[in-house]
Design a protein around this motif. Structure first.
Motif, PDB file in Angstrom:
ATOM      1  N   UNK A 167      55.702   9.814  60.283  1.00  6.82           N
ATOM      2  CA  UNK A 167      55.162  11.166  60.337  1.00  6.82           C
ATOM      3  C   UNK A 167      55.790  11.911  61.503  1.00  6.82           C
ATOM      4  N   UNK A 168      56.071  13.151  61.257  1.00  4.89           N
ATOM      5  CA  UNK A 168      56.630  14.058  62.247  1.00  4.89           C
ATOM      6  C   UNK A 168      55.639  14.245  63.399  1.00  4.89           C
ATOM      7  N   UNK A 169      56.164  14.331  64.620  1.00  5.71           N
ATOM      8  CA  UNK A 169      55.295  14.541  65.779  1.00  5.71           C
ATOM      9  C   UNK A 169      54.765  15.973  65.780  1.00  5.71           C
ATOM     10  N   UNK A 170      53.454  16.102  65.895  1.00  5.31           N
ATOM     11  CA  UNK A 170      52.833  17.424  65.906  1.00  5.31           C
ATOM     12  C   UNK A 170      53.005  18.061  67.277  1.00  5.31           C
ATOM     13  N   UNK A 171      53.359  19.320  67.287  1.00  3.53           N
ATOM     14  CA  UNK A 171      53.588  20.043  68.527  1.00  3.53           C
ATOM     15  C   UNK A 171      52.270  20.378  69.217  1.00  3.53           C
ATOM     16  N   UNK A 172      52.353  20.462  70.529  1.00  2.93           N
ATOM     17  CA  UNK A 172      51.191  20.773  71.352  1.00  2.93           C
ATOM     18  C   UNK A 172      50.620  22.145  71.031  1.00  2.93           C
ATOM     19  N   UNK A 173      51.479  23.118  70.776  1.00  6.69           N
ATOM     20  CA  UNK A 173      51.010  24.489  70.585  1.00  6.69           C
ATOM     21  C   UNK A 173      50.058  24.632  69.405  1.00  6.69           C
ATOM     22  N   UNK A 174      50.314  23.923  68.306  1.00  2.65           N
ATOM     23  CA  UNK A 174      49.433  24.072  67.141  1.00  2.65           C
ATOM     24  C   UNK A 174      48.066  23.440  67.395  1.00  2.65           C
ATOM     25  N   UNK A 175      48.044  22.328  68.115  1.00  2.00           N
ATOM     26  CA  UNK A 175      46.758  21.733  68.482  1.00  2.00           C
ATOM     27  C   UNK A 175      46.012  22.641  69.460  1.00  2.00           C
ATOM     28  N   UNK A 176      46.752  23.281  70.347  1.00  2.00           N
ATOM     29  CA  UNK A 176      46.135  24.195  71.313  1.00  2.00           C
ATOM     30  C   UNK A 176      45.498  25.387  70.608  1.00  2.00           C
ATOM     31  N   UNK A 177      46.125  25.850  69.541  1.00  2.00           N
ATOM     32  CA  UNK A 177      45.556  26.955  68.760  1.00  2.00           C
ATOM     33  C   UNK A 177      44.211  26.539  68.173  1.00  2.00           C
ATOM     34  N   UNK A 178      44.141  25.309  67.678  1.00  2.00           N
ATOM     35  CA  UNK A 178      42.873  24.821  67.123  1.00  2.00           C
ATOM     36  C   UNK A 178      41.817  24.668  68.210  1.00  2.00           C
ATOM     37  N   UNK A 179      42.219  24.207  69.378  1.00  2.00           N
ATOM     38  CA  UNK A 179      41.280  24.119  70.497  1.00  2.00           C
ATOM     39  C   UNK A 179      40.768  25.499  70.876  1.00  2.00           C
ATOM     40  N   UNK A 180      41.670  26.460  70.928  1.00  2.00           N
ATOM     41  CA  UNK A 180      41.289  27.827  71.248  1.00  2.00           C
ATOM     42  C   UNK A 180      40.274  28.342  70.234  1.00  2.00           C
ATOM     43  N   UNK A 181      40.527  28.080  68.976  1.00  2.00           N
ATOM     44  CA  UNK A 181      39.609  28.498  67.915  1.00  2.00           C
ATOM     45  C   UNK A 181      38.231  27.884  68.153  1.00  2.00           C
ATOM     46  N   UNK A 182      38.223  26.621  68.491  1.00  2.00           N
ATOM     47  CA  UNK A 182      36.967  25.911  68.706  1.00  2.00           C
ATOM     48  C   UNK A 182      36.170  26.512  69.862  1.00  2.00           C
ATOM     49  N   UNK A 183      36.866  27.010  70.884  1.00  2.00           N
ATOM     50  CA  UNK A 183      36.205  27.579  72.063  1.00  2.00           C
ATOM     51  C   UNK A 183      36.251  29.101  72.064  1.00  2.00           C
ATOM     52  N   UNK A 184      36.585  29.693  70.931  1.00  2.00           N
ATOM     53  CA  UNK A 184      36.754  31.139  70.839  1.00  2.00           C
ATOM     54  C   UNK A 184      35.551  31.912  71.380  1.00  2.00           C
ATOM     55  N   UNK A 185      34.372  31.565  70.929  1.00  2.00           N
ATOM     56  CA  UNK A 185      33.178  32.307  71.342  1.00  2.00           C
ATOM     57  C   UNK A 185      32.968  32.242  72.850  1.00  2.00           C
ATOM     58  N   UNK A 186      33.183  31.078  73.438  1.00  2.00           N
ATOM     59  CA  UNK A 186      33.023  30.932  74.894  1.00  2.00           C
ATOM     60  C   UNK A 186      34.056  31.748  75.654  1.00  2.00           C
ATOM     61  N   UNK A 187      35.293  31.735  75.167  1.00  2.00           N
ATOM     62  CA  UNK A 187      36.363  32.482  75.836  1.00  2.00           C
ATOM     63  C   UNK A 187      36.086  33.978  75.762  1.00  2.00           C
ATOM     64  N   UNK A 188      35.753  34.456  74.571  1.00  2.00           N
ATOM     65  CA  UNK A 188      35.474  35.885  74.396  1.00  2.00           C
ATOM     66  C   UNK A 188      34.260  36.293  75.230  1.00  2.00           C
ATOM     67  N   UNK A 189      33.250  35.449  75.252  1.00  2.00           N
ATOM     68  CA  UNK A 189      32.050  35.743  76.052  1.00  2.00           C
ATOM     69  C   UNK A 189      32.420  35.858  77.529  1.00  2.00           C
ATOM     70  N   UNK A 190      33.239  34.955  78.018  1.00  2.00           N
ATOM     71  CA  UNK A 190      33.668  34.992  79.416  1.00  2.00           C
ATOM     72  C   UNK A 190      34.449  36.270  79.729  1.00  2.00           C
ATOM     73  N   UNK A 191      35.362  36.637  78.825  1.00  2.00           N
ATOM     74  CA  UNK A 191      36.136  37.865  79.022  1.00  2.00           C
ATOM     75  C   UNK A 191      35.212  39.080  78.974  1.00  2.00           C
ATOM     76  N   UNK A 192      34.282  39.089  78.022  1.00  2.00           N
ATOM     77  CA  UNK A 192      33.350  40.210  77.910  1.00  2.00           C
ATOM     78  C   UNK A 192      32.463  40.339  79.150  1.00  2.00           C
ATOM     79  N   UNK A 193      32.016  39.199  79.694  1.00  2.00           N
ATOM     80  CA  UNK A 193      31.202  39.241  80.916  1.00  2.00           C
ATOM     81  C   UNK A 193      32.009  39.796  82.083  1.00  2.00           C
ATOM     82  N   UNK A 194      33.273  39.376  82.177  1.00  2.00           N
ATOM     83  CA  UNK A 194      34.147  39.903  83.228  1.00  2.00           C
ATOM     84  C   UNK A 194      34.361  41.396  83.034  1.00  2.00           C
ATOM     85  N   UNK A 195      34.559  41.797  81.799  1.00  2.00           N
ATOM     86  CA  UNK A 195      34.746  43.210  81.475  1.00  2.00           C
ATOM     87  C   UNK A 195      33.499  44.012  81.854  1.00  2.00           C
ATOM     88  N   UNK A 196      32.335  43.480  81.519  1.00  2.00           N
ATOM     89  CA  UNK A 196      31.080  44.161  81.852  1.00  2.00           C
ATOM     90  C   UNK A 196      30.901  44.296  83.362  1.00  2.00           C
TER      91      UNK A 196
END
Length: 181
Positions: A1-30
Protein backbone atom coordinates in the motif's frame (compact mmCIF):
# COMPACT_ATOMS: atom_id res chain seq x y z
CA UNK A 1 0.00 0.00 0.00
CA UNK A 2 1.11 3.49 -0.85
CA UNK A 3 2.25 5.62 2.09
CA UNK A 4 -0.43 8.13 3.06
CA UNK A 5 0.75 11.72 3.24
CA UNK A 6 0.63 13.68 6.46
CA UNK A 7 -1.38 16.53 4.96
CA UNK A 8 -4.47 14.43 4.19
CA UNK A 9 -4.55 12.99 7.70
CA UNK A 10 -4.11 16.51 9.07
CA UNK A 11 -7.16 17.63 7.09
CA UNK A 12 -9.20 14.90 8.76
CA UNK A 13 -7.89 15.91 12.18
CA UNK A 14 -8.81 19.51 11.44
CA UNK A 15 -12.30 18.40 10.47
CA UNK A 16 -12.61 16.48 13.71
CA UNK A 17 -11.64 19.56 15.75
CA UNK A 18 -13.39 22.07 13.48
CA UNK A 19 -15.94 23.24 16.04
CA UNK A 20 -13.28 23.79 18.72
CA UNK A 21 -11.01 25.69 16.33
CA UNK A 22 -13.81 27.92 15.04
CA UNK A 23 -15.03 28.52 18.60
CA UNK A 24 -11.52 29.57 19.66
CA UNK A 25 -11.19 31.94 16.70
CA UNK A 26 -14.66 33.35 17.34
CA UNK A 27 -13.85 33.94 21.02
CA UNK A 28 -10.65 35.73 20.03
CA UNK A 29 -12.60 37.76 17.49
CA UNK A 30 -15.21 38.68 20.11
CA UNK A 31 -12.52 39.75 22.59
CA UNK A 32 -10.87 41.81 19.89
CA UNK A 33 -14.17 43.48 19.00
CA UNK A 34 -14.78 44.28 22.67
CA UNK A 35 -11.36 45.93 22.89
CA UNK A 36 -12.33 48.19 20.00
CA UNK A 37 -15.32 49.70 21.71
CA UNK A 38 -14.46 52.91 23.54
CA UNK A 39 -11.18 53.18 21.63
CA UNK A 40 -9.46 50.68 23.93
CA UNK A 41 -7.43 49.49 20.95
CA UNK A 42 -5.54 52.80 21.04
CA UNK A 43 -4.61 52.15 24.69
CA UNK A 44 -3.19 48.78 23.67
CA UNK A 45 -1.14 50.28 20.87
CA UNK A 46 -3.31 49.35 17.87
CA UNK A 47 -4.08 51.89 15.19
CA UNK A 48 -7.57 51.74 13.71
CA UNK A 49 -6.12 50.25 10.52
CA UNK A 50 -4.24 47.55 12.44
CA UNK A 51 -7.32 46.81 14.48
CA UNK A 52 -9.54 46.42 11.40
CA UNK A 53 -6.90 44.35 9.61
CA UNK A 54 -6.70 41.97 12.57
CA UNK A 55 -10.51 41.64 12.68
CA UNK A 56 -10.52 40.75 8.97
CA UNK A 57 -7.66 38.27 9.42
CA UNK A 58 -9.48 36.47 12.22
CA UNK A 59 -12.72 36.33 10.23
CA UNK A 60 -10.88 34.95 7.18
CA UNK A 61 -9.30 32.23 9.33
CA UNK A 62 -12.72 31.15 10.57
CA UNK A 63 -14.05 31.04 7.01
CA UNK A 64 -11.02 28.99 5.87
CA UNK A 65 -11.60 26.41 8.60
CA UNK A 66 -15.25 26.07 7.64
CA UNK A 67 -14.25 25.77 3.97
CA UNK A 68 -11.97 22.87 4.87
CA UNK A 69 -14.89 21.19 6.62
CA UNK A 70 -16.99 21.57 3.45
CA UNK A 71 -14.17 20.09 1.37
CA UNK A 72 -13.94 17.05 3.65
CA UNK A 73 -17.72 16.55 3.45
CA UNK A 74 -17.51 16.80 -0.36
CA UNK A 75 -14.64 14.32 -0.61
CA UNK A 76 -16.27 11.89 1.81
CA UNK A 77 -19.18 11.92 -0.66
CA UNK A 78 -16.82 10.99 -3.49
CA UNK A 79 -15.39 7.86 -1.88
CA UNK A 80 -17.25 4.61 -1.34
CA UNK A 81 -19.82 4.74 1.44
CA UNK A 82 -18.00 1.90 3.23
CA UNK A 83 -14.70 3.82 3.23
CA UNK A 84 -16.45 7.01 4.32
CA UNK A 85 -18.05 5.14 7.23
CA UNK A 86 -14.71 3.59 8.22
CA UNK A 87 -13.13 7.07 8.36
CA UNK A 88 -16.08 8.57 10.22
CA UNK A 89 -16.12 5.75 12.76
CA UNK A 90 -12.38 5.72 13.34
CA UNK A 91 -11.61 9.44 13.30
CA UNK A 92 -14.83 11.27 14.09
CA UNK A 93 -16.50 8.72 16.38
CA UNK A 94 -13.18 7.67 17.96
CA UNK A 95 -13.76 3.92 17.59
CA UNK A 96 -10.83 1.65 18.34
CA UNK A 97 -9.70 -0.83 15.72
CA UNK A 98 -11.30 -3.57 17.77
CA UNK A 99 -14.63 -1.71 17.82
CA UNK A 100 -14.29 -1.03 14.10
CA UNK A 101 -13.74 -4.74 13.48
CA UNK A 102 -16.76 -5.71 15.60
CA UNK A 103 -19.02 -3.12 13.99
CA UNK A 104 -18.10 -4.23 10.46
CA UNK A 105 -17.91 -7.96 11.28
CA UNK A 106 -14.28 -8.23 10.13
CA UNK A 107 -11.06 -9.36 11.76
CA UNK A 108 -8.89 -6.94 13.69
CA UNK A 109 -6.17 -7.11 11.02
CA UNK A 110 -8.78 -6.39 8.35
CA UNK A 111 -9.91 -3.35 10.34
CA UNK A 112 -6.38 -1.96 10.07
CA UNK A 113 -6.26 -2.68 6.33
CA UNK A 114 -9.72 -1.31 5.63
CA UNK A 115 -8.86 1.88 7.50
CA UNK A 116 -5.62 2.29 5.52
CA UNK A 117 -7.51 1.68 2.26
CA UNK A 118 -10.20 4.20 3.24
CA UNK A 119 -7.56 6.83 4.05
CA UNK A 120 -5.83 6.21 0.72
CA UNK A 121 -9.14 6.52 -1.10
CA UNK A 122 -9.80 9.78 0.76
CA UNK A 123 -6.39 11.18 -0.23
CA UNK A 124 -6.80 10.13 -3.86
CA UNK A 125 -10.21 11.81 -3.98
CA UNK A 126 -8.77 14.99 -2.42
CA UNK A 127 -6.20 15.06 -5.21
CA UNK A 128 -8.84 14.35 -7.85
CA UNK A 129 -10.98 17.23 -6.52
CA UNK A 130 -7.99 19.59 -6.89
CA UNK A 131 -7.14 19.72 -3.21
CA UNK A 132 -3.58 18.51 -3.57
CA UNK A 133 -0.75 18.69 -1.08
CA UNK A 134 0.50 21.83 -2.84
CA UNK A 135 -2.94 23.44 -2.57
CA UNK A 136 -3.12 22.44 1.08
CA UNK A 137 0.31 23.92 1.87
CA UNK A 138 -0.50 27.14 -0.01
CA UNK A 139 -3.81 27.61 1.81
CA UNK A 140 -3.29 26.05 5.24
CA UNK A 141 0.42 25.37 5.65
CA UNK A 142 1.05 28.41 7.88
CA UNK A 143 -2.00 28.01 10.09
CA UNK A 144 -0.83 27.38 13.66
CA UNK A 145 -3.38 24.65 14.33
CA UNK A 146 -2.49 22.86 11.07
CA UNK A 147 1.23 22.94 11.87
CA UNK A 148 0.37 21.26 15.19
CA UNK A 149 -1.85 18.67 13.49
CA UNK A 150 0.94 17.91 10.99
CA UNK A 151 3.41 17.38 13.84
CA UNK A 152 0.97 15.12 15.66
CA UNK A 153 0.38 13.02 12.54
CA UNK A 154 4.12 12.81 11.81
CA UNK A 155 4.78 11.61 15.36
CA UNK A 156 2.04 8.98 15.10
CA UNK A 157 3.43 7.84 11.75
CA UNK A 158 6.88 7.40 13.31
CA UNK A 159 5.42 5.34 16.15
CA UNK A 160 3.48 3.22 13.63
CA UNK A 161 6.66 2.55 11.63
CA UNK A 162 8.49 1.43 14.78
CA UNK A 163 5.53 -0.81 15.63
CA UNK A 164 5.45 -2.37 12.16
CA UNK A 165 9.20 -3.07 12.30
CA UNK A 166 9.13 -4.57 15.78
CA UNK A 167 9.48 -8.35 16.16
CA UNK A 168 8.36 -8.48 19.79
CA UNK A 169 4.57 -8.91 20.10
CA UNK A 170 4.42 -7.11 23.47
CA UNK A 171 6.17 -4.06 22.00
CA UNK A 172 3.87 -4.10 19.00
CA UNK A 173 0.83 -4.28 21.25
CA UNK A 174 1.95 -1.37 23.46
CA UNK A 175 2.92 0.79 20.48
CA UNK A 176 -0.34 -0.03 18.74
CA UNK A 177 -2.19 1.34 21.77
CA UNK A 178 -0.22 4.59 21.42
CA UNK A 179 -1.03 4.80 17.71
CA UNK A 180 -4.72 4.25 18.39
CA UNK A 181 -4.93 6.81 21.18
Amino acid sequence: MEKLATWSKSILLCYNYNDSIVKSIDETLEKFVNIGFGSKHFERGYSTEEYLFELQRLEKRSVKINLLKQIVDEVLGLITPYSANIIKDKIFNNLSYSQLADKNNISLRSAFRHYDIALQEFENSLNFAGHTEEWFNDNYGNEVFMVRFNERVKNLNEIKIVCQNSKAPCVKEKLAVIVLA
